[in-house]
Scaffold this motif. Structure first.
Motif, PDB file in Angstrom:
ATOM      1  N   GLU A  59     -39.297  73.669  35.353  1.00  0.00           N
ATOM      2  CA  GLU A  59     -38.765  74.609  34.370  1.00  0.00           C
ATOM      3  C   GLU A  59     -37.969  73.894  33.303  1.00  0.00           C
ATOM      4  O   GLU A  59     -37.974  74.278  32.133  1.00  0.00           O
ATOM      5  CB  GLU A  59     -37.878  75.638  35.060  1.00  0.00           C
ATOM      6  N   LEU A  60     -37.290  72.849  33.687  1.00  0.00           N
ATOM      7  CA  LEU A  60     -36.467  72.136  32.718  1.00  0.00           C
ATOM      8  C   LEU A  60     -37.315  71.424  31.682  1.00  0.00           C
ATOM      9  O   LEU A  60     -37.006  71.452  30.490  1.00  0.00           O
ATOM     10  CB  LEU A  60     -35.607  71.091  33.446  1.00  0.00           C
ATOM     11  N   VAL A  61     -38.340  70.773  32.162  1.00  0.00           N
ATOM     12  CA  VAL A  61     -39.157  69.991  31.249  1.00  0.00           C
ATOM     13  C   VAL A  61     -40.160  70.907  30.574  1.00  0.00           C
ATOM     14  O   VAL A  61     -40.929  71.579  31.244  1.00  0.00           O
ATOM     15  CB  VAL A  61     -39.899  68.879  32.026  1.00  0.00           C
ATOM     16  N   PRO A  62     -40.165  70.962  29.266  1.00  0.00           N
ATOM     17  CA  PRO A  62     -41.075  71.875  28.586  1.00  0.00           C
ATOM     18  C   PRO A  62     -42.518  71.423  28.752  1.00  0.00           C
ATOM     19  O   PRO A  62     -42.824  70.241  28.644  1.00  0.00           O
ATOM     20  CB  PRO A  62     -40.642  71.784  27.125  1.00  0.00           C
ATOM     21  N   GLY A  63     -43.364  72.377  29.024  1.00  0.00           N
ATOM     22  CA  GLY A  63     -44.768  72.058  29.112  1.00  0.00           C
ATOM     23  C   GLY A  63     -45.230  71.615  30.486  1.00  0.00           C
ATOM     24  O   GLY A  63     -46.365  71.203  30.664  1.00  0.00           O
ATOM     25  N   CYS A  64     -44.359  71.715  31.457  1.00  0.00           N
ATOM     26  CA  CYS A  64     -44.751  71.280  32.785  1.00  0.00           C
ATOM     27  C   CYS A  64     -45.276  72.420  33.628  1.00  0.00           C
ATOM     28  O   CYS A  64     -45.796  72.188  34.711  1.00  0.00           O
ATOM     29  CB  CYS A  64     -43.557  70.656  33.498  1.00  0.00           C
ATOM     30  N   ASN A  65     -45.103  73.629  33.152  1.00  0.00           N
ATOM     31  CA  ASN A  65     -45.504  74.768  33.982  1.00  0.00           C
ATOM     32  C   ASN A  65     -46.995  74.835  34.154  1.00  0.00           C
ATOM     33  O   ASN A  65     -47.490  75.312  35.162  1.00  0.00           O
ATOM     34  CB  ASN A  65     -45.000  76.054  33.348  1.00  0.00           C
ATOM     35  N   LYS A  66     -47.723  74.346  33.160  1.00  0.00           N
ATOM     36  CA  LYS A  66     -49.164  74.490  33.237  1.00  0.00           C
ATOM     37  C   LYS A  66     -49.787  73.418  34.107  1.00  0.00           C
ATOM     38  O   LYS A  66     -50.875  73.581  34.631  1.00  0.00           O
ATOM     39  CB  LYS A  66     -49.759  74.408  31.832  1.00  0.00           C
ATOM     40  N   ILE A  67     -49.067  72.343  34.292  1.00  0.00           N
ATOM     41  CA  ILE A  67     -49.656  71.249  35.050  1.00  0.00           C
ATOM     42  C   ILE A  67     -49.539  71.541  36.529  1.00  0.00           C
ATOM     43  O   ILE A  67     -48.488  71.949  37.027  1.00  0.00           O
ATOM     44  CB  ILE A  67     -48.933  69.930  34.721  1.00  0.00           C
ATOM     45  N   SER A  68     -50.616  71.314  37.231  1.00  0.00           N
ATOM     46  CA  SER A  68     -50.574  71.502  38.677  1.00  0.00           C
ATOM     47  C   SER A  68     -50.763  70.148  39.348  1.00  0.00           C
ATOM     48  O   SER A  68     -51.527  69.319  38.889  1.00  0.00           O
ATOM     49  CB  SER A  68     -51.686  72.450  39.113  1.00  0.00           C
ATOM     50  N   GLY A  69     -50.076  69.961  40.421  1.00  0.00           N
ATOM     51  CA  GLY A  69     -50.167  68.662  41.068  1.00  0.00           C
ATOM     52  C   GLY A  69     -48.894  67.882  40.823  1.00  0.00           C
ATOM     53  O   GLY A  69     -48.452  67.725  39.699  1.00  0.00           O
ATOM     54  N   THR A  70     -48.348  67.392  41.892  1.00  0.00           N
ATOM     55  CA  THR A  70     -47.020  66.822  41.777  1.00  0.00           C
ATOM     56  C   THR A  70     -47.015  65.486  41.058  1.00  0.00           C
ATOM     57  O   THR A  70     -46.053  65.150  40.370  1.00  0.00           O
ATOM     58  CB  THR A  70     -46.430  66.623  43.162  1.00  0.00           C
ATOM     59  N   ALA A  71     -48.080  64.724  41.166  1.00  0.00           N
ATOM     60  CA  ALA A  71     -48.077  63.412  40.531  1.00  0.00           C
ATOM     61  C   ALA A  71     -48.017  63.546  39.020  1.00  0.00           C
ATOM     62  O   ALA A  71     -47.242  62.861  38.335  1.00  0.00           O
ATOM     63  CB  ALA A  71     -49.317  62.627  40.959  1.00  0.00           C
ATOM     64  N   LEU A  72     -48.819  64.457  38.492  1.00  0.00           N
ATOM     65  CA  LEU A  72     -48.815  64.628  37.047  1.00  0.00           C
ATOM     66  C   LEU A  72     -47.489  65.186  36.555  1.00  0.00           C
ATOM     67  O   LEU A  72     -46.973  64.794  35.496  1.00  0.00           O
ATOM     68  CB  LEU A  72     -49.963  65.561  36.637  1.00  0.00           C
ATOM     69  N   VAL A  73     -46.939  66.079  37.348  1.00  0.00           N
ATOM     70  CA  VAL A  73     -45.655  66.641  36.944  1.00  0.00           C
ATOM     71  C   VAL A  73     -44.599  65.554  36.904  1.00  0.00           C
ATOM     72  O   VAL A  73     -43.783  65.480  35.977  1.00  0.00           O
ATOM     73  CB  VAL A  73     -45.252  67.771  37.916  1.00  0.00           C
ATOM     74  N   LEU A  74     -44.638  64.691  37.889  1.00  0.00           N
ATOM     75  CA  LEU A  74     -43.668  63.594  37.894  1.00  0.00           C
ATOM     76  C   LEU A  74     -43.879  62.679  36.706  1.00  0.00           C
ATOM     77  O   LEU A  74     -42.908  62.188  36.110  1.00  0.00           O
ATOM     78  CB  LEU A  74     -43.790  62.801  39.194  1.00  0.00           C
ATOM     79  N   ASP A  75     -45.136  62.438  36.349  1.00  0.00           N
ATOM     80  CA  ASP A  75     -45.386  61.625  35.162  1.00  0.00           C
ATOM     81  C   ASP A  75     -44.780  62.272  33.930  1.00  0.00           C
ATOM     82  O   ASP A  75     -44.142  61.599  33.106  1.00  0.00           O
ATOM     83  CB  ASP A  75     -46.903  61.450  34.959  1.00  0.00           C
ATOM     84  N   GLU A  76     -44.982  63.569  33.829  1.00  0.00           N
ATOM     85  CA  GLU A  76     -44.410  64.275  32.682  1.00  0.00           C
ATOM     86  C   GLU A  76     -42.898  64.162  32.657  1.00  0.00           C
ATOM     87  O   GLU A  76     -42.277  63.973  31.606  1.00  0.00           O
ATOM     88  CB  GLU A  76     -44.791  65.763  32.745  1.00  0.00           C
ATOM     89  N   ILE A  77     -42.314  64.278  33.832  1.00  0.00           N
ATOM     90  CA  ILE A  77     -40.856  64.207  33.889  1.00  0.00           C
ATOM     91  C   ILE A  77     -40.383  62.831  33.453  1.00  0.00           C
ATOM     92  O   ILE A  77     -39.394  62.694  32.713  1.00  0.00           O
ATOM     93  CB  ILE A  77     -40.387  64.541  35.312  1.00  0.00           C
ATOM     94  N   ILE A  78     -41.095  61.815  33.897  1.00  0.00           N
ATOM     95  CA  ILE A  78     -40.698  60.461  33.514  1.00  0.00           C
ATOM     96  C   ILE A  78     -40.814  60.290  32.014  1.00  0.00           C
ATOM     97  O   ILE A  78     -39.936  59.701  31.364  1.00  0.00           O
ATOM     98  CB  ILE A  78     -41.551  59.432  34.279  1.00  0.00           C
ATOM     99  N   ASN A  79     -41.909  60.795  31.473  1.00  0.00           N
ATOM    100  CA  ASN A  79     -42.054  60.692  30.015  1.00  0.00           C
ATOM    101  C   ASN A  79     -40.932  61.407  29.289  1.00  0.00           C
ATOM    102  O   ASN A  79     -40.410  60.919  28.281  1.00  0.00           O
ATOM    103  CB  ASN A  79     -43.402  61.301  29.594  1.00  0.00           C
ATOM    104  N   HIS A  80     -40.607  62.555  29.794  1.00  0.00           N
ATOM    105  CA  HIS A  80     -39.568  63.327  29.140  1.00  0.00           C
ATOM    106  C   HIS A  80     -38.241  62.595  29.162  1.00  0.00           C
ATOM    107  O   HIS A  80     -37.523  62.544  28.153  1.00  0.00           O
ATOM    108  CB  HIS A  80     -39.442  64.690  29.825  1.00  0.00           C
ATOM    109  N   VAL A  81     -37.895  62.035  30.326  1.00  0.00           N
ATOM    110  CA  VAL A  81     -36.618  61.318  30.415  1.00  0.00           C
ATOM    111  C   VAL A  81     -36.631  60.121  29.476  1.00  0.00           C
ATOM    112  O   VAL A  81     -35.640  59.839  28.790  1.00  0.00           O
ATOM    113  CB  VAL A  81     -36.363  60.884  31.867  1.00  0.00           C
ATOM    114  N   GLN A  82     -37.753  59.425  29.413  1.00  0.00           N
ATOM    115  CA  GLN A  82     -37.832  58.271  28.509  1.00  0.00           C
ATOM    116  C   GLN A  82     -37.656  58.697  27.062  1.00  0.00           C
ATOM    117  O   GLN A  82     -36.923  58.054  26.289  1.00  0.00           O
ATOM    118  CB  GLN A  82     -39.184  57.574  28.678  1.00  0.00           C
ATOM    119  N   SER A  83     -38.310  59.781  26.702  1.00  0.00           N
ATOM    120  CA  SER A  83     -38.204  60.211  25.309  1.00  0.00           C
ATOM    121  C   SER A  83     -36.785  60.674  24.993  1.00  0.00           C
ATOM    122  O   SER A  83     -36.271  60.429  23.898  1.00  0.00           O
ATOM    123  CB  SER A  83     -39.197  61.329  25.012  1.00  0.00           C
ATOM    124  N   LEU A  84     -36.143  61.300  25.949  1.00  0.00           N
ATOM    125  CA  LEU A  84     -34.761  61.710  25.717  1.00  0.00           C
ATOM    126  C   LEU A  84     -33.866  60.498  25.518  1.00  0.00           C
ATOM    127  O   LEU A  84     -33.003  60.480  24.627  1.00  0.00           O
ATOM    128  CB  LEU A  84     -34.247  62.539  26.884  1.00  0.00           C
TER     129      LEU A  84
END
Lengths: 161, 359
Positions: free
Chosen positions: B224-249
């Motif tokens: 919920e925190l990371v925008p655009g993660c709701n549509k992704i299913s599967g924990t690995a991809l979600v974690l990738d998104e989270i990592i990207n988000h933290v890096q971009s922040l």
């Protein structure tokens, strides 16, 4: 919108006040002569440190990542400040802590969470300060809080500039 | 005690058959227990009694089906002497039943009344056998539980917990067991988790399942925190998104502080203006562009770089925020392409040097 931000004890207001104070201090210290690159670079570093520091201090070490960040900042300031002896102490302390965290990390991975996200958690651990010594459960917690604080920081800096 | 019991026995011999029929069903297992008791070596009654204590615990699964056997489990501890006394009686089934009931009701009376000789209570109880039996059973089981020593109670609670999971909880008996185990939960430091249908019931897998649920809950929060993660299913991809988000922040913070360093002198810090200047539209407009820096094709970097050069020259001029940030983010991220470009302007080379030094 405004009633939200007038909450004096929220993270945002705490960060803002500290950050602005730090910025004014930096401004006062270095009277802006010109935009020579080196000065800009110096100020950039100082401002970045000030931002990190103000965020870490407003979180008040309730969170692991803020504790780790404060520790890092403090050790960095020690290193900059002075003597060889202090440097040795900090490096030995740091090494001891890093060994310990490496041990913890090893033991945690070998005991096996069996969860299946191996690679990504390592990446996340690198990103989040202090993330090496936490298991997945706490790591996710810390990440969530860290993201929230980073977004606050970014918002405030955008407004300030 | 004994003569009185014998008189009651002689008096009620005629009625034993009726009593048999009346309580046959209930005391069937009971008599088995008593037989077992009597067949055990009578020399060491105490040891057989402790054996009895051990015996019901592993067999609590079956014994709990009938409240009477639960009574048996609960009864023995306060009634060691009574049942010991009954061992000496001849092995008459009717007498055994009487003795059993006697001991049980002696126990009952001990718990409930805590006075009066057992003789009086036996005479009273024998007249009111059936009714009291049924009513006192739940009271006795519940009241006897605190009396029994801790290890047995814990054992029972463990067994009850296991049994509770095996039974789906649809029957009334398992519900009472559940009630009792919930009572135990208040008294004991065990966490009672009801297992779902078709799932393993080891303590290990339970703990693992609890952990997994915790982790999944936190992953949902992060999504919920990371925008655009709701549509992704599967924990690995979600974690990738989270990592990207933290890096971009983190990169945003760096970039903004650089901007502050450059633009600083002109700003007077007015808290009120800063607070009121915060507007949702400003933020929303910025973030989508900044969140997707990695998606930009490299072709655009050329044109953006030129723009960026100009803006870096005119650092006093406040360009519209969104343009600068798009550009600058894009500029910082593809570092390799950055270094390969010819830098005509000083500021561009300066910036590349700065970036190199930082990283």
């Amino acid at each position: 919108m405004s009633p939200h931000h007038l909450n004096p004890s929220s993270l945002k207001s705490r960060f803002t006040t500290r950050f602005l104070r730090a910025l004014t201090n930096i401004n006062a210290q270095n009277p802006i002569s010109s935009s020579s690159p080196r000065e800009i670079l110096q100020r950039y570093r100082r401002i970045k440190v000030a931002a990190d520091k103000s965020m870490a201090y407003s979180v008040r070490s309730r969170r692991t990542w803020s504790r780790a960040m404060r520790w890092k900042l403090r050790s960095r300031s020690w290193r900059q400040a002075s003597s060889v002896r202090r440097l040795k102490i900090t490096t030995t302390c740091h090494q001891a802590i890093m060994k310990k965290t490496a041990h913890e990390r090893e033991s945690k991975t070998t005991t096996g969470e069996e969860v299946g996200f191996g690679v990504q958690t390592d990446g996340l651990r690198e990103l989040v300060p202090g993330g090496e010594a936490m298991d997945i459960c706490n790591l996710l917690d810390e990440t969530a809080h860290y993201i929230k604080c980073l977004t606050t920081q970014v918002q405030r800096e955008q407004i300030a500039s | 005690m004994e003569p009185k019991a014998r008189t009651t026995e002689t008096r009620s011999n005629g009625t034993t058959s009726d009593g048999d029929e009346a309580v046959a069903l209930e005391s069937l297992q009971f008599t088995d227990e008593i037989h077992r008791l009597i067949s055990a070596p009578s020399t060491d009654n105490a040891s057989s009694f402790t054996a009895l204590l051990e015996l019901p615990a592993p067999q609590a699964v079956e014994l709990l089906h009938s409240p009477e056997s639960a009574k048996l489990i609960a009864a023995p501890a306060p009634n060691v002497e009574d049942i010991k006394g009954s061992f000496h009686f001849p092995s008459n089934t009717g007498l055994i039943e009487r003795a059993a009931r006697f001991s049980v009701f002696a126990g009952d009376s001990n718990n409930n009344n805590n006075k009066t000789g057992s003789a009086e209570t036996t005479s009273n109880n024998s007249s009111q056998n059936p009714q009291k039996e049924v009513k006192s059973e739940p009271a006795e089981t519940e009241s006897c539980q605190p009396l029994v020593s801790d290890p047995t109670v814990e054992k029972r609670s463990i067994k009850r917990k296991d049994r509770e999971k095996k039974v789906k909880g649809s029957t009334k008996k398992s519900k009472t067991a559940a009630n009792e185990s919930s009572e135990d939960a208040e008294k004991l430091p065990y966490v009672h988790v009801r297992a779902r249908r078709g799932q393993a019931t080891d303590s290990h897998s339970l703990a693992e399942r609890a952990r997994r649920e915790k982790i999944n809950a936190r992953m949902k929060l992060l999504q919920e925190l990371v925008p655009g993660c709701n549509k992704i299913s599967g924990t690995a991809l979600v974690l990738d998104e989270i990592i990207n988000h933290v890096q971009s922040l983190q990169r945003q913070v760096e970039f903004l502080s650089m901007r502050l360093a450059a633009v600083n002198p002109r700003i007077d810090f007015n808290l009120d203006s800063i607070f009121t200047a915060e507007s949702g539209s400003l933020m929303d407009g910025n973030f989508p562009s900044m969140v997707m820096p990695l998606m930009w094709p490299e072709v655009q970097v050329n044109g953006n770089r030129q723009q960026y050069q100009q803006q870096w020259h005119f650092d006093a001029i406040q360009q519209p925020i969104w343009v600068r940030e798009e550009v600058c983010n894009n500029y910082i991220t593809p570092e390799n392409s950055l270094l390969s470009y010819d830098s005509s302007a000083n500021s561009a080379t300066l910036h590349s040097n700065q970036v190199k030094m930082e990283l």
